[in-house]
Design a protein around this motif. Structure first.
Motif, short mmCIF file in Angstrom:
data_model
loop_
_atom_site.label_atom_id
_atom_site.label_comp_id
_atom_site.label_asym_id
_atom_site.label_seq_id
_atom_site.Cartn_x
_atom_site.Cartn_y
_atom_site.Cartn_z
N ASP A 50 2.48 1.79 -3.45
CA ASP A 50 1.49 2.30 -4.40
C ASP A 50 1.17 3.77 -4.13
O ASP A 50 1.09 4.58 -5.07
N LEU A 51 1.02 4.13 -2.85
CA LEU A 51 0.74 5.51 -2.48
C LEU A 51 1.90 6.43 -2.89
O LEU A 51 1.68 7.54 -3.40
N TYR A 52 3.11 5.97 -2.67
CA TYR A 52 4.31 6.72 -3.05
C TYR A 52 4.29 7.02 -4.55
O TYR A 52 4.48 8.16 -4.97
N ASP A 53 4.05 6.01 -5.37
CA ASP A 53 4.01 6.23 -6.81
C ASP A 53 2.86 7.15 -7.21
O ASP A 53 3.01 8.00 -8.09
N THR A 54 1.71 6.99 -6.55
CA THR A 54 0.55 7.83 -6.86
C THR A 54 0.82 9.29 -6.50
O THR A 54 0.63 10.20 -7.32
N GLU A 55 1.28 9.53 -5.26
CA GLU A 55 1.48 10.91 -4.80
C GLU A 55 2.62 11.61 -5.53
O GLU A 55 2.58 12.83 -5.70
N THR A 56 3.63 10.86 -5.95
CA THR A 56 4.75 11.48 -6.67
C THR A 56 4.56 11.42 -8.19
O THR A 56 5.39 11.92 -8.93
N ASP A 57 3.45 10.81 -8.62
CA ASP A 57 3.21 10.56 -10.04
C ASP A 57 4.46 9.92 -10.66
O ASP A 57 4.98 10.39 -11.66
N TYR A 58 4.91 8.86 -10.02
CA TYR A 58 6.07 8.09 -10.48
C TYR A 58 7.31 8.97 -10.66
O TYR A 58 8.03 8.83 -11.62
N ASN A 86 0.83 -1.21 0.00
CA ASN A 86 0.00 0.00 0.00
C ASN A 86 0.86 1.26 0.00
O ASN A 86 0.55 2.23 -0.71
#
Length: 162
Positions: A126-134, A123
């Motif tokens: 996934d949150l890291y990639d979502t919040e940083t937009d990869y 989780n």
């Protein structure tokens, strides 16, 4: 090539990413990292009297890749933080295990903790990639780097041994 164990002096380099990149995606890099977990129960007269456990944080070079023509230092730091987030969860896991009470439920409790920490890890990744937009959201990337560094520092007593 073998796995790379996390330690606080190691920084990943693009040379660590050995797999072939996927040409059918916009993704510039993939970091494969994870935790291994083992435990051993000690019994006396069929009663659980103790246990040992081992948790390692690993980077998997043969399952990690990047596209050299699009990769840069900023993206590498994004990938490093994926590895660091895995280590953070290994530390949280070790901390939780250190608080366990030895009882007949120990194996079940260890397995439940392991499943929970793996779920929390997925989780957060996934949150890291979502919040940083990869990695494309620079401010969010900086915020995550500071937050993870702080959390790693707070749990330094539980860091991976080299």
């Amino acid at each position: 090539m073998s796995n790379i164990r996390w330690n606080d002096t190691l920084q990943l380099s693009w040379q660590n990413f050995k797999d072939q990149p996927d040409p059918n995606t916009d993704v510039v890099a993939i970091t494969a990292s994870g935790m291994t977990f083992q435990y051993s129960i000690k019994k006396s007269n069929n009663i659980i009297v103790g246990f040992t456990s081992n948790i390692e944080t690993n980077f998997y070079p043969e399952k990690s890749w990047y596209k050299p023509e699009r990769a840069n230092a900023h993206i590498l730091s994004h990938e490093q933080l994926h590895f660091d987030i895995t280590e953070l969860h290994a530390r949280r896991f070790r901390q939780q295990i250190s608080k366990l009470i030895v009882s007949k439920n120990l194996p079940k409790n260890l397995d439940m903790l392991h499943n929970q920490i793996q779920n929390d890890l997925k989780n957060m990744q996934d949150l890291y990639d979502t919040e940083t937009d990869y990695s494309r959201q620079i401010e969010a990337q900086v915020k995550w780097q500071k937050q993870i560094a702080l959390e790693l520092s707070n749990l330094s007593n539980f860091k991976s041994s080299n």
